[in-house]
Design an enzyme around this catalytic site. Structure first.
Site, PDB file in Angstrom:
ATOM      1  N   LYS A  22       0.821  -1.246   0.007  1.00  0.00           N
ATOM      2  CA  LYS A  22       0.004   0.054  -0.125  1.00  0.00           C
ATOM      3  C   LYS A  22       1.029   1.423   0.023  1.00  0.00           C
ATOM      4  CE  LYS A  22      -3.586   0.059   2.955  1.00  0.00           C
ATOM      5  NZ  LYS A  22      -4.922   0.096   2.653  1.00  0.00           N
ATOM      6  N   GLY A 100      -8.099  -7.478   4.933  1.00  0.00           N
ATOM      7  CA  GLY A 100      -8.643  -7.311   6.397  1.00  0.00           C
ATOM      8  C   GLY A 100      -8.113  -8.100   7.597  1.00  0.00           C
ATOM      9  N   MET A 102      -5.169  -7.412   9.258  1.00  0.00           N
ATOM     10  CA  MET A 102      -4.507  -6.677  10.063  1.00  0.00           C
ATOM     11  C   MET A 102      -5.493  -5.333  10.307  1.00  0.00           C
ATOM     12  SD  MET A 102      -0.510  -6.981   9.271  1.00  0.00           S
ATOM     13  CE  MET A 102      -0.728  -6.537   7.689  1.00  0.00           C
ATOM     14  N   CYS A 848      11.901 -37.278  -9.232  1.00  0.00           N
ATOM     15  CA  CYS A 848      10.772 -37.971  -9.676  1.00  0.00           C
ATOM     16  C   CYS A 848      10.041 -38.080  -8.113  1.00  0.00           C
ATOM     17  CB  CYS A 848      10.957 -39.316 -10.038  1.00  0.00           C
ATOM     18  SG  CYS A 848      11.965 -40.424  -9.075  1.00  0.00           S
TER      19      CYS A 848
HETATM   20  C1  PEP Z   1      11.125 -40.681  -3.540  1.00  0.00           C
HETATM   21  O1  PEP Z   1      11.518 -41.548  -2.767  1.00  0.00           O
HETATM   22  O2  PEP Z   1      10.879 -39.670  -3.854  1.00  0.00           O
HETATM   23  C2  PEP Z   1      10.383 -41.795  -4.595  1.00  0.00           C
HETATM   24  C3  PEP Z   1      10.104 -41.244  -6.049  1.00  0.00           C
HETATM   25  O3  PEP Z   1      10.354 -42.940  -4.319  1.00  0.00           O
HETATM   26  P1  PEP Z   1       9.044 -43.445  -3.545  1.00  0.00           P
HETATM   27  O4  PEP Z   1       8.042 -42.255  -3.181  1.00  0.00           O
HETATM   28  O5  PEP Z   1       8.351 -44.594  -4.298  1.00  0.00           O
HETATM   29  O6  PEP Z   1       9.654 -43.921  -2.209  1.00  0.00           O
END
Ligand code: PEP
Ligand code: MG
Length: 896
Positions: A22, A100, A102, A848
């Site tokens: 602000k 809203g 604070m 992953c």
């Molecule tokens: C991990 O551990 O990040 C993974 C991808 O394997 P999982 O979740 O199957 O243990």
């Protein structure tokens, strides 16, 4: 010495860290020559100091003195002057908008004497002066001195009752004067002294109260929900008061330079004649559409439109604006780049490109994965012609159904018991925040798109319908057109159209999902939202360096992810293929007495596995598919020790003898043998492969056979075999040696090539990555396990058990299982990547774990140079967009 106070003329829009949103924007507007009341901003640093010390900040008082003198000179009035008083507002304003959450105190500077001076300023308007004074005592009492607000409400109610009127506006000056006396009594009863008459003391106390409101419960909760860091603090803006409640030629309003729901250009906003700003935001009275201002006050209206055009041209974005008209003079009280729905974010970004205001790079950074996720929510399927109850304002899109509840507490209680609820309120206030978070959606009878409910719900991405003014809200029921809906009855609300239905309405997928799926109704192809998503996603893909793969272990999932733009599979969890009716084969494998029995079970599993892989390879033809060898904690396949022990004991007690009982006994012995206190740290991953002969070999053979089969069909398989839970290079070398032999045997001269790599999910693997890279063609970071093992947090238990306390204490702002812990787990990723690549420059790197689809984490993985992220199919588009944004942002920062 630190400078704690900035005049508006000294700041600018880029100083949000210091001056809050602000303050920074008030400064920007002042410097643009727009009509902003004079004022100054006390910095967030002063707030941080104050909160750390718990008392006043050295030097701050003197600075305020100086800036107040400047303010007084600019306005030609003095704070506390009984004849002609300057009044100021004291308003919070953090770096990130926290609507809203604070505190604000208005009319600071009024006392028993200056109330007469204010009346004179207002042309002898006693009523206005006493109304302003009673508002000050009420706000000051509640905010600064914790007087229960209800007591003031009760006194007001009593005043109206005595007079026999319904509305505040029907109270005259004498009534309000008596009300001020009543308020003062309430004040001194609770606070132990009289309402302070010294305006400077009022100012100091109000500033400190705003500082403290940074740590109010609702502000803490909101920050946690919105992931706003807890240590930023709020700035405080001290601004000369202007009044929208001086009669019909005064008023207050909120405006948007474009429709915040759809992004269309036009005149959007709400106006309330003869009212103060708080009345609009609180949604207490129903407002007029902004366009009506043209008829009420054409001069101010035209000036406002011109200012809106100036602001949009200056910020190159949708701006929202708060303004007040005091007796025909327009004042700007706030502007900021406006909050918007996810759909509007995409369409506005595309429109601004079209209008030449921004380029495509900028447009992609203006939208986010979180917004895209919202657009992928399902919507109502109305083909069943559900019973329409009423219609309000579609304030935050989405489709939600649930049982009706009328209080925040009840919403929290039922949601905790797993029930879906819709919170129905006349209007919401900041105390309703817990219930709003717990509910699927919010329905209010009052207030427009800028009411508290609307702003907060949009910020949370929660479905909200506001201002359904046919709805009469009671304590345990609401009535609409004579129909009564009780607590517990199910309703459905559509936050896009504003419609409210009785009962549960089925939902259908969003057109954005249909677009990604490639089965969009052609009539929708040119719809602005779909066109904008297409344009921005295409550009994000062009700019992204990170590839996006998917975690999938079935053909249909793989196919969907491919349609969503996945560049292959980054994690195929093969243990999922061992469940269901194949469990029995796995039990046979585990219970095998000898090699022959084990080989039998493995031989039965192999063709099944080969078919699994072939289906997936086909769907991902031409793209890499990382198949992870089996990694279950063994207990996931075995019956529970307790249950089985009881079953066997009961059978024995009854003297039962059968093949089944014998089998159960053998199983019990095996379960006992394999029982582990910490299965997540036990016999799983590569350890299992090394302990059960033939298990990994069977999988490797099935993978190679599936690849050869696809190649024989004319396809292009690109299998990658991934070994889980490796901690030492020797583990990987052992598996690798056997796998290479099998692959050579199966692949022969088919041309099929199989890469072999490993997960990095044990801290030791990250720290010995240089060695491990000698035996791995790729690394994929398993950040779920890496987080578990780096923190020593059991991933199955801790989030429910105690994370709430860690979040409350600010030990982390978000669960490290959700968003990568850059400093700890992230450091392991960085080290492993660098040392792995030093040993093997062409080492492929990916991730992953769940973090692969988390927007924040995607930016981190881009920064540390991974080649790809892998996430669940539905998060693939989100990761693609964030990968593009990360590339654009890092290119931008390289230029700076
Ligand atoms: C991990 O551990 O990040 C993974 C991808 O394997 P999982 O979740 O199957 O243990
Ligand atoms: Mg893992």
């Amino acid at each position: 010495m630190a400078k704690y106070v900035y005049d508006f003329a000294e700041g600018n829009k880029d100083l949000k860290d210091l001056l809050g949103g602000k303050g920074a924007n008030l400064a920007e507007m002042t410097n643009l020559g727009l009509p902003v009341p004079a004022g100054f901003t006390i910095t967030t640093e002063a707030c941080q100091r104050f909160l750390a010390k718990g008392s006043h900040v050295d030097g701050l008082g003197d600075e305020i003195d100086r800036h107040l003198a400047g303010l007084e000179a600019a306005m030609g009035r003095k704070l506390g002057d009984p004849a002609d008083p300057l009044l100021v507002s004291v308003r919070s304003g953090a770096k990130f908008s926290m609507p809203g959450m604070m505190e604000t105190v208005l009319n600071v500077g009024l006392n028993d004497e200056s109330v007469a001076g204010l009346s004179r300023q207002a042309g002898g308007n006693d009523r206005f002066a006493w109304d302003s004074y009673r508002r000050l005592i009420q706000m000051f009492g509640k905010t600064v001195c914790d007087v229960p607000g209800d007591e003031f409400e009760d006194a007001l109610h009593k005043a109206k009752e005595t007079k026999g009127v319904r509305d505040d506006v029907q109270l005259d000056a004498d009534d309000l004067k008596s009300l001020v006396s009543a308020y003062k009594k309430v004040f001194s009863k609770h606070v132990g002294h009289d309402f302070p008459q010294d305006p400077r003391q009022q100012l100091d106390l109000a500033i400190e109260a705003v500082f403290r409101s940074w740590n109010a419960d609702r502000a803490v909760l909101y920050r946690r929900q919105e992931r706003i860091p807890a240590d930023l603090g709020t700035a405080v803006n001290v601004v000369a008061m202007v009044f929208g409640n001086l009669g019909p030629d005064s008023g207050t309003g909120v405006a948007f330079t474009r429709d915040p729901a759809t992004g269309e250009s036009g005149i959007y906003g709400d106006y309330l004649q003869n009212a103060q700003g708080e009345d609009v935001v609180a949604g207490i009275r129903n407002t007029l559409p902004l366009a009506d201002l043209e008829k009420i006050d054409k001069k101010s209206y035209d000036e406002l439109l011109q200012i809106m055009a100036t602001l949009e041209g200056h910020y190159h974005d949708l701006c929202d604006i708060e303004f007040t008209i005091e007796r025909g003079k327009l004042w700007m009280l706030q502007t900021r780049v406006g909050k918007r729905t996810a759909a509007a974010a995409f369409t506005i970004a595309a429109q601004l490109v079209e209008e030449g205001m921004i380029d495509l790079d900028e447009a992609v950074t203006r939208v986010s994965g979180a917004q895209l996720a919202q657009l992928m929510f399902p919507r109502f399927d109305l083909s069943g012609d559900p019973t329409s109850l009423t219609r309000g304002v579609g304030a935050s899109p989405g489709a939600a159904y649930g049982s009706v509840v009328f209080t925040s507490a009840r919403a929290v209680e039922l949601a905790a018991a797993g029930e879906k609820v819709i919170l129905v309120r006349r209007e919401t206030n900041p105390d309703d925040l817990p219930g709003m978070i717990a509910a699927q959606g919010i329905l209010t009878a009052r207030g427009g798109k800028t009411s508290h409910a609307a702003v907060v719900a949009r910020g949370m991405g929660k479905t909200c319908v506001c201002g359904a003014d046919q709805v009469e809200v009671g304590r345990d029921r609401f009535t609409v057109h004579g129909q009564v809906v009780h607590e517990g009855d199910v309703i459905s609300i559509d936050g896009t159209t504003g419609r409210v239905y009785l009962g549960e309405v089925p939902v259908r997928p969003s057109e954005v999902v249909q677009y990604f799926e490639g089965d969009l109704d052609p009539a929708l192809a040119n719809e602005p939202l779909v066109a904008a998503v297409h344009q921005l996603m295409t550009h994000a893909d062009q700019r992204a360096r990170l590839r996006v793969r998917t975690n999938a272990d079935t053909g249909p999932d793989a196919a969907r992810a491919r349609r969503f733009g996945a560049h292959g599979i980054g994690l195929c969890r093969t243990e999922h293929m061992f469940l269901g009716d194949r469990r029995e084969l796995v039990e046979r494998l585990i219970l095998a007495h000898n090699k022959a029995e084990r080989d039998d079970a493995l031989a039965a599993l192999r063709p099944l596995q080969r078919d699994d892989f072939l289906e997936i390879f086909r769907e991902m033809n031409g793209l890499p598919v990382t198949v992870r060898l089996i990694d279950p904690p063994l207990h996931e396949f075995l019956p529970s020790l307790e249950e089985l022990a009881v079953q066997v004991a009961v059978a024995k007690e009854r003297g039962e003898e059968s093949e089944e009982v014998e089998r159960d006994e053998r199983m019990l012995a095996a379960v006992r043998r394999m029982h582990e206190s910490n299965p997540m740290l036990g016999l799983r991953g590569v350890r299992l492969g090394l302990v059960i002969p033939g298990l990994f070999a069977m999988q490797v053979r099935a993978i190679a056979e599936a690849a050869v089969a696809l190649a024989a069909e004319g396809g292009r398989p690109r299998p990658e075999i991934m070994v889980p839970l490796v901690g030492a290079v020797q583990e990987l070398e052992t598996v690798r040696a056997e796998a290479e032999k099998i692959i050579a045997e199966v692949a022969g001269d088919s041309g099929v090539e199989v890469l072999i790599g490993t997960m990095i999910e044990v801290p030791r693997a990250a720290l010995t990555a240089g060695q491990i890279a000698e035996a791995a063609e790729f690394f994929s970071f398993g950040t779920n396990d890496l987080t578990q093992m780096a923190w020593g947090f059991s991933r199955d238990d801790v989030e429910g058990a105690f994370f709430w306390r860690y979040l409350e204490l600010g030990i982390f702002g978000i669960s490290p299982f959700e968003s990568i812990d850059r400093d700890g787990v992230g450091r392991l990723v960085r080290i492993a990547g660098e040392e792995g690549r030093a040993a093997r420059p062409d080492l492929k790197l990916g991730v992953c774990g769940e973090h692969g689809g988390d927007p924040e984490s995607v930016h981190f993985f881009h920064e540390v140079g991974l080649d790809y992220v892998s996430c669940s199919p539905f998060r693939v588009p989100i990761a693609r967009l964030e990968a593009g944004r990360a590339a654009i942002e890092s290119a931008g920062s390289d230029h700076r």
